[in-house]
Scaffold this active site. Structure first.
Site, PDB file in Angstrom:
ATOM      1  N   HIS A 204       1.168  -1.414   0.241  1.00 17.34           N
ATOM      2  CA  HIS A 204      -0.119   0.122  -0.387  1.00 17.34           C
ATOM      3  C   HIS A 204       1.274   1.576  -0.112  1.00 17.34           C
ATOM      4  O   HIS A 204       0.495   2.601  -0.055  1.00 17.34           O
ATOM      5  CB  HIS A 204      -0.646   0.259   0.994  1.00 17.34           C
ATOM      6  CG  HIS A 204      -0.438   0.510   2.757  1.00 17.34           C
ATOM      7  ND1 HIS A 204      -0.184  -0.335   3.678  1.00 17.34           N
ATOM      8  CD2 HIS A 204      -0.351   1.305   3.219  1.00 17.34           C
ATOM      9  CE1 HIS A 204       0.183  -0.026   4.251  1.00 17.34           C
ATOM     10  NE2 HIS A 204       0.679   1.118   4.498  1.00 17.34           N
TER      11      HIS A 204
ATOM     12  N   SER B 238       4.562   3.042   7.934  1.00 10.25           N
ATOM     13  CA  SER B 238       3.857   1.769   6.331  1.00 10.25           C
ATOM     14  C   SER B 238       5.151   1.499   6.318  1.00 10.25           C
ATOM     15  O   SER B 238       5.852   2.277   5.676  1.00 10.25           O
ATOM     16  CB  SER B 238       2.578   2.157   6.095  1.00 10.25           C
ATOM     17  OG  SER B 238       1.639   1.880   7.035  1.00 10.25           O
TER      18      SER B 238
ATOM     19  N   ASP C  71       0.260  -7.661   1.583  1.00 11.66           N
ATOM     20  CA  ASP C  71       0.643  -6.559   1.488  1.00 11.66           C
ATOM     21  C   ASP C  71       2.470  -5.709   1.855  1.00 11.66           C
ATOM     22  O   ASP C  71       2.517  -4.859   2.620  1.00 11.66           O
ATOM     23  CB  ASP C  71      -0.419  -5.387   2.773  1.00 11.66           C
ATOM     24  CG  ASP C  71       0.143  -4.205   2.694  1.00 11.66           C
ATOM     25  OD1 ASP C  71       0.286  -3.569   1.671  1.00 11.66           O
ATOM     26  OD2 ASP C  71      -0.378  -3.787   3.521  1.00 11.66           O
TER      27      ASP C  71
END
Length: 363
Positions: free
Chosen positions: A101, A215, A132
């Site tokens: 992402h 992230s 992911d």
């Protein structure tokens, strides 16, 4: 007059009270023989304990600083269009692992490494949204690029002190501290908040703060090993779906090494390790408009469901010990299983309930 208030009785009461006061004062001043030794002993113990506590705190601080100095050079900032995220140097050839992402639909990126203020060009090698994870590669590898050391997920324990390193809110080389709050979590990402919608098993839950931009960074133990890739924070409906403080999740190092290793070696993921039924499904609701199962829209020829006798139109209501009400609950049930594992699937067909044995395939 009440007899208890006569002068004689009052004098006696005052004398007794005075005697008690003397005893109490003596005890408080440390002159009472029974208390003086105890007070001195407690004071000495406290004085002795203070240097030990200070020493332990200093040692822990030194551990933090050592780990930060050792690992932070392996954590980079990634710009994908208008978005910012983090990444971890995977090897000395310029491969960097991050979240799918974070890269989104972009193919080219600006990567800022620890020993350079200017962004370096990088390109996408491959993205694997189901887990992911993604790998990008620098066009040119700068001198001193330092790969991170990845730990053993099986050795991660609840209560371990961990540090989260990344670029929260664009603040590069930021570090937060917490503990491993739980292991083995199965978490489904939302799509509306920028996630891939993936259901990921065996996640590491941590109290270390994970904010937008973290992230793809590193969750690190005090041995300086990356034990996970911080991926998302829990959302709290009471905060308007804002991040719930102290509840974040990281993809375990074992999964990172498995997926990133295949991408680096083969350019794509060929062995996901994720169990699958081999169907296309959708959530169905009952007469009260409550989720009631997963309708099979299409069955993959030769897949696990096909071999077990399922067909389009069946509604799956249970897998193993898990009740299935939505497509998400089915994904979460499968996340805890492995390809080749045998289990049971319960479903309804034309109003009647059936159960079949199934050997799970791979997604």
């Amino acid at each position: 007059m009440d007899a208890s208030l006569t002068p004689a009785r009052l004098r006696c009461a005052l004398a007794a009270a005075a005697a008690c006061c003397l005893v109490l004062v003596a005890g408080c001043s440390g002159r009472d023989a029974s208390g003086s030794g105890s007070s001195r002993s407690e004071a000495a113990t406290a004085r002795a304990a203070r240097p030990a506590a200070v020493s332990q705190a200093t040692d822990l601080q030194s551990d933090y600083q050592r780990v930060i100095k050792e690992v932070l050079p392996s954590v980079v900032q990634i710009r994908a269009g208008d978005s910012l995220g983090s990444g971890v140097v995977y090897d000395d050839k310029g491969h960097i692992v991050t979240n799918a992402h974070v890269v989104g639909n972009a193919k080219n990126f600006g990567v800022t490494v620890a020993n350079s203020e200017a962004a370096l060009n990088a390109r996408l090698v491959s993205s694997y949204p189901d887990q992911d994870l993604a790998v990008v590669k620098l066009d040119s590898t700068p001198d001193g690029l330092k790969p991170a050391a990845f730990g053993d997920s099986a050795k991660v324990e609840v209560g371990q002190i961990v540090l989260a390193m990344g670029s929260p809110l664009g603040l590069s080389s930021s570090v937060t501290q917490g503990i491993v709050s739980a292991t083995g979590r199965t978490v489904t990402e939302g799509r509306s908040d920028g996630g891939t919608g993936a259901t990921i098993g065996n996640m590491v839950q941590t109290s270390a703060a994970i904010n937008p931009g973290n992230s793809g960074g590193a969750l690190v133990d005090l041995d300086g090993r990356v034990i996970g890739i911080p991926t998302l924070a829990a959302l709290d409906p009471d905060l308007g779906n804002g991040a719930a403080p102290g509840i974040g999740f990281a993809i375990p190092a074992s999964t990172v090494k498995t997926i990133a290793g295949q991408i680096v070696d083969k350019g794509r993921v060929t062995d996901s390790g994720r169990a699958a039924l081999g169907i296309t499904g959708r959530t169905v609701v009952d007469s009260s408009f409550e989720p009631a199962g997963v309708a099979v829209v299409e069955v993959e020829s030769g897949g696990a469901a096909d071999r077990a006798g399922l067909r389009a139109g069946d509604v799956i209501v249970r897998l193993g010990d898990a009740d299935i009400t939505t497509i998400t609950s089915l994904a979460e049930a499968l996340a805890g299983d492995e390809p080749g594992q045998q289990t049971t699937v319960s479903y309804t067909r034309n109003g009647s309930r059936r159960t079949a044995k199934v050997t799970l395939g791979e997604r």
